[in-house]
Design a protein around this motif. Structure first.
Motif, PDB file in Angstrom:
ATOM      1  N   LEU A 260      11.935   2.647  -7.323  1.00  0.00           N
ATOM      2  CA  LEU A 260      11.655   1.942  -8.569  1.00  0.00           C
ATOM      3  C   LEU A 260      10.227   1.419  -8.643  1.00  0.00           C
ATOM      4  N   MET A 261       9.776   0.723  -7.596  1.00  0.00           N
ATOM      5  CA  MET A 261       8.419   0.177  -7.631  1.00  0.00           C
ATOM      6  C   MET A 261       7.367   1.276  -7.705  1.00  0.00           C
ATOM      7  N   PRO A 262       7.437   2.330  -6.883  1.00  0.00           N
ATOM      8  CA  PRO A 262       6.455   3.416  -7.031  1.00  0.00           C
ATOM      9  C   PRO A 262       6.482   4.050  -8.416  1.00  0.00           C
ATOM     10  N   PHE A 263       7.683   4.196  -8.992  1.00  0.00           N
ATOM     11  CA  PHE A 263       7.791   4.790 -10.321  1.00  0.00           C
ATOM     12  C   PHE A 263       7.127   3.897 -11.372  1.00  0.00           C
ATOM     13  N   LEU A 264       7.345   2.573 -11.281  1.00  0.00           N
ATOM     14  CA  LEU A 264       6.712   1.646 -12.213  1.00  0.00           C
ATOM     15  C   LEU A 264       5.188   1.680 -12.074  1.00  0.00           C
ATOM     16  N   LEU A 265       4.707   1.748 -10.829  1.00  0.00           N
ATOM     17  CA  LEU A 265       3.269   1.839 -10.603  1.00  0.00           C
ATOM     18  C   LEU A 265       2.703   3.118 -11.213  1.00  0.00           C
ATOM     19  N   PHE A 266       3.467   4.203 -11.100  1.00  0.00           N
ATOM     20  CA  PHE A 266       3.027   5.460 -11.713  1.00  0.00           C
ATOM     21  C   PHE A 266       2.976   5.346 -13.231  1.00  0.00           C
TER      22      PHE A 266
ATOM     23  N   ILE B 107       0.834  -1.203   0.000  1.00  0.00           N
ATOM     24  CA  ILE B 107       0.000   0.000   0.000  1.00  0.00           C
ATOM     25  C   ILE B 107       0.868   1.252   0.000  1.00  0.00           C
ATOM     26  N   VAL B 108       1.953   1.238   0.790  1.00  0.00           N
ATOM     27  CA  VAL B 108       2.844   2.402   0.847  1.00  0.00           C
ATOM     28  C   VAL B 108       3.480   2.668  -0.506  1.00  0.00           C
ATOM     29  N   TYR B 109       3.903   1.597  -1.194  1.00  0.00           N
ATOM     30  CA  TYR B 109       4.472   1.780  -2.531  1.00  0.00           C
ATOM     31  C   TYR B 109       3.435   2.389  -3.485  1.00  0.00           C
ATOM     32  N   ILE B 110       2.186   1.997  -3.345  1.00  0.00           N
ATOM     33  CA  ILE B 110       1.113   2.576  -4.153  1.00  0.00           C
ATOM     34  C   ILE B 110       0.970   4.062  -3.849  1.00  0.00           C
ATOM     35  N   LEU B 111       0.949   4.402  -2.557  1.00  0.00           N
ATOM     36  CA  LEU B 111       0.798   5.800  -2.152  1.00  0.00           C
ATOM     37  C   LEU B 111       1.994   6.641  -2.595  1.00  0.00           C
ATOM     38  N   ASN B 112       3.210   6.058  -2.504  1.00  0.00           N
ATOM     39  CA  ASN B 112       4.390   6.773  -2.995  1.00  0.00           C
ATOM     40  C   ASN B 112       4.300   7.008  -4.496  1.00  0.00           C
ATOM     41  N   GLY B 113       3.786   6.002  -5.220  1.00  0.00           N
ATOM     42  CA  GLY B 113       3.618   6.153  -6.663  1.00  0.00           C
ATOM     43  C   GLY B 113       2.646   7.265  -7.001  1.00  0.00           C
ATOM     44  N   LYS B 114       1.588   7.393  -6.206  1.00  0.00           N
ATOM     45  CA  LYS B 114       0.621   8.470  -6.431  1.00  0.00           C
ATOM     46  C   LYS B 114       1.218   9.832  -6.079  1.00  0.00           C
ATOM     47  N   SER B 115       2.165   9.843  -5.141  1.00  0.00           N
ATOM     48  CA  SER B 115       2.726  11.108  -4.685  1.00  0.00           C
ATOM     49  C   SER B 115       3.808  11.674  -5.593  1.00  0.00           C
ATOM     50  N   PHE B 116       4.422  10.825  -6.424  1.00  0.00           N
ATOM     51  CA  PHE B 116       5.524  11.287  -7.261  1.00  0.00           C
ATOM     52  C   PHE B 116       5.123  12.445  -8.174  1.00  0.00           C
ATOM     53  N   PHE B 117       4.028  12.281  -8.920  1.00  0.00           N
ATOM     54  CA  PHE B 117       3.660  13.283  -9.914  1.00  0.00           C
ATOM     55  C   PHE B 117       2.189  13.701  -9.817  1.00  0.00           C
TER      56      PHE B 117
ATOM     57  N   THR C 192      -2.307   6.355 -10.588  1.00  0.00           N
ATOM     58  CA  THR C 192      -3.104   7.521 -10.188  1.00  0.00           C
ATOM     59  C   THR C 192      -4.524   7.458 -10.754  1.00  0.00           C
ATOM     60  N   LYS C 193      -4.753   6.547 -11.712  1.00  0.00           N
ATOM     61  CA  LYS C 193      -6.061   6.482 -12.371  1.00  0.00           C
ATOM     62  C   LYS C 193      -6.803   5.174 -12.119  1.00  0.00           C
ATOM     63  N   THR C 194      -6.064   4.073 -11.969  1.00  0.00           N
ATOM     64  CA  THR C 194      -6.737   2.775 -11.864  1.00  0.00           C
ATOM     65  C   THR C 194      -5.891   1.783 -11.078  1.00  0.00           C
ATOM     66  N   ARG C 195      -6.542   0.828 -10.434  1.00  0.00           N
ATOM     67  CA  ARG C 195      -5.842  -0.233  -9.698  1.00  0.00           C
ATOM     68  C   ARG C 195      -5.264  -1.282 -10.632  1.00  0.00           C
ATOM     69  N   LEU C 196      -5.599  -1.189 -11.905  1.00  0.00           N
ATOM     70  CA  LEU C 196      -5.034  -2.116 -12.878  1.00  0.00           C
ATOM     71  C   LEU C 196      -3.515  -2.061 -12.872  1.00  0.00           C
TER      72      LEU C 196
ATOM     73  N   TYR D  94       0.426  11.030   1.091  1.00  0.00           N
ATOM     74  CA  TYR D  94       1.255  10.201   1.978  1.00  0.00           C
ATOM     75  C   TYR D  94       2.499   9.764   1.217  1.00  0.00           C
ATOM     76  N   PHE D  95       3.660   9.888   1.872  1.00  0.00           N
ATOM     77  CA  PHE D  95       4.922   9.515   1.222  1.00  0.00           C
ATOM     78  C   PHE D  95       5.923   9.083   2.277  1.00  0.00           C
ATOM     79  N   GLU D  96       6.540   7.908   2.078  1.00  0.00           N
ATOM     80  CA  GLU D  96       7.575   7.412   2.997  1.00  0.00           C
ATOM     81  C   GLU D  96       8.924   7.476   2.305  1.00  0.00           C
ATOM     82  N   TRP D  97       9.823   8.271   2.849  1.00  0.00           N
ATOM     83  CA  TRP D  97      11.144   8.459   2.233  1.00  0.00           C
ATOM     84  C   TRP D  97      12.046   7.251   2.386  1.00  0.00           C
TER      85      TRP D  97
END
Length: 306
Positions: A56-62, A33-43, A67-71, A48-51
């Motif tokens: 890499l994983m948050p960036f790939l999720l982005f 979940i944190v990686y998902i939230l970090n991915g949403k926070s990048f751009f 930010t648009k779908t759980r897919l 929520y963001f954990e430093w």
């Protein structure tokens, strides 16, 4: 039946990928979940963001559209499953062992239960396998850098760059490694005024301020992670310790450096041993390849694990 015989490795891969997708559908870990939230926070306007988390994983999720779908979560799982399959075949080819046997044996219970549950374990393993598959080539540090940006402790494998023996290749690979991680360091500097903020934060949380914890040898965790792979590997090494070859030396280095890193970390989470699955699978493949009924044994292990 002929088609199945020719493509059974790909059939197993498809089953494994479907399992990981189903696993994620049924269970969502806090770390994921944190990686998902970090991915949403990048751009975007994430709240929520954990430093402490590598990027890499948050960036790939982005990139996959978190930010648009759980897919995006399932596209990430498909990517990592495919990368693990491909990297297993490439490593086996490089180290001159049976490709299908290596991949099938790698599918241990611990890998199934922990590879994609939390987030980055299987991704890091696949990237390190690619790094090993090209360790003597210029550019292999690309995979080491990506593994580092997936899990910071992957940096312990940096000495393998020296196995190239060619000074120019070593310098070039160090430059390539630095070039890939620089954007993340600059992002740290722009946001926090410190190039190493995320690394220091992660080290502080997991090592520096965990020094109150009593040292634990944690042999039961090694047994839990290694399972049958540990038994096969020990037998092979005991029978062949006098004739260790270069490839086996490399795998021994991976095994030892992973164990040292684990014992040096105060928090003894069994997931921190995840990368010993690479050398243990390698030595198990060598051991089983010498047995009379090797195909039957591998099939038996695979069916039980699946």
């Amino acid at each position: 039946m002929n088609w199945i015989r020719k493509n059974y490795a790909h059939i197993v891969f498809a089953i494994v990928m479907l399992f990981f997708i189903y696993q994620h559908f049924k269970y969502l870990d806090w770390d994921f979940i944190v990686y998902i939230l970090n991915g949403k926070s990048f751009f975007s306007n994430g709240n929520y963001f954990e430093w402490t988390r590598p990027p890499l994983m948050p960036f790939l999720l982005f990139i996959f559209g978190i930010t648009k779908t759980r897919l995006a979560e399932y596209l990430f799982i498909i990517l990592v499953s495919s990368l693990h399959f491909y990297s297993s075949l490439r490593l086996a080819e490089k180290f001159n062992i049976n490709k299908n046997t290596y991949y099938f044996l790698s599918l241990s219970p611990f890998l199934f239960l922990n590879g994609l549950t939390v987030g980055t374990e299987l991704l890091t393993l696949a990237l390190i396998q690619l790094f090993l598959a090209f360790y003597d080539k210029v550019g292999s540090s690309v995979f080491l850098a990506l593994a580092f940006l997936s899990r910071y402790p992957a940096i312990v494998f940096a000495p393998l760059i020296l196995f190239k023996k060619d000074f120019k290749k070593i310098i070039l690979d160090i430059f390539i490694f630095s070039l890939i991680i620089l954007p993340w360091l600059f992002y740290n500097f722009l946001k926090k005024g410190n190039f190493l903020y995320s690394l220091v934060d992660s080290y502080a949380l997991n090592v520096k301020f965990r020094d109150y914890m009593v040292f634990d040898l944690s042999l039961e965790k090694i047994l839990l992670v290694g399972s049958y792979l540990l038994i096969f590997s020990l037998i092979y090494l005991l029978l062949n310790y006098r004739k260790i070859k270069k490839n086996e030396m490399i795998m021994l280095f991976v095994l030892v450096i992973t164990l040292v890193s684990f014992f040096k970390t105060p928090l003894k989470d069994s997931r921190y041993l995840f990368l010993i699955l690479i050398p243990l699978t390698y030595f198990s493949t060598l051991f089983i390849s010498k047995l009379k009924y090797k195909h039957l044994i591998v099939f038996f292990i695979l069916i039980i694990n699946l």
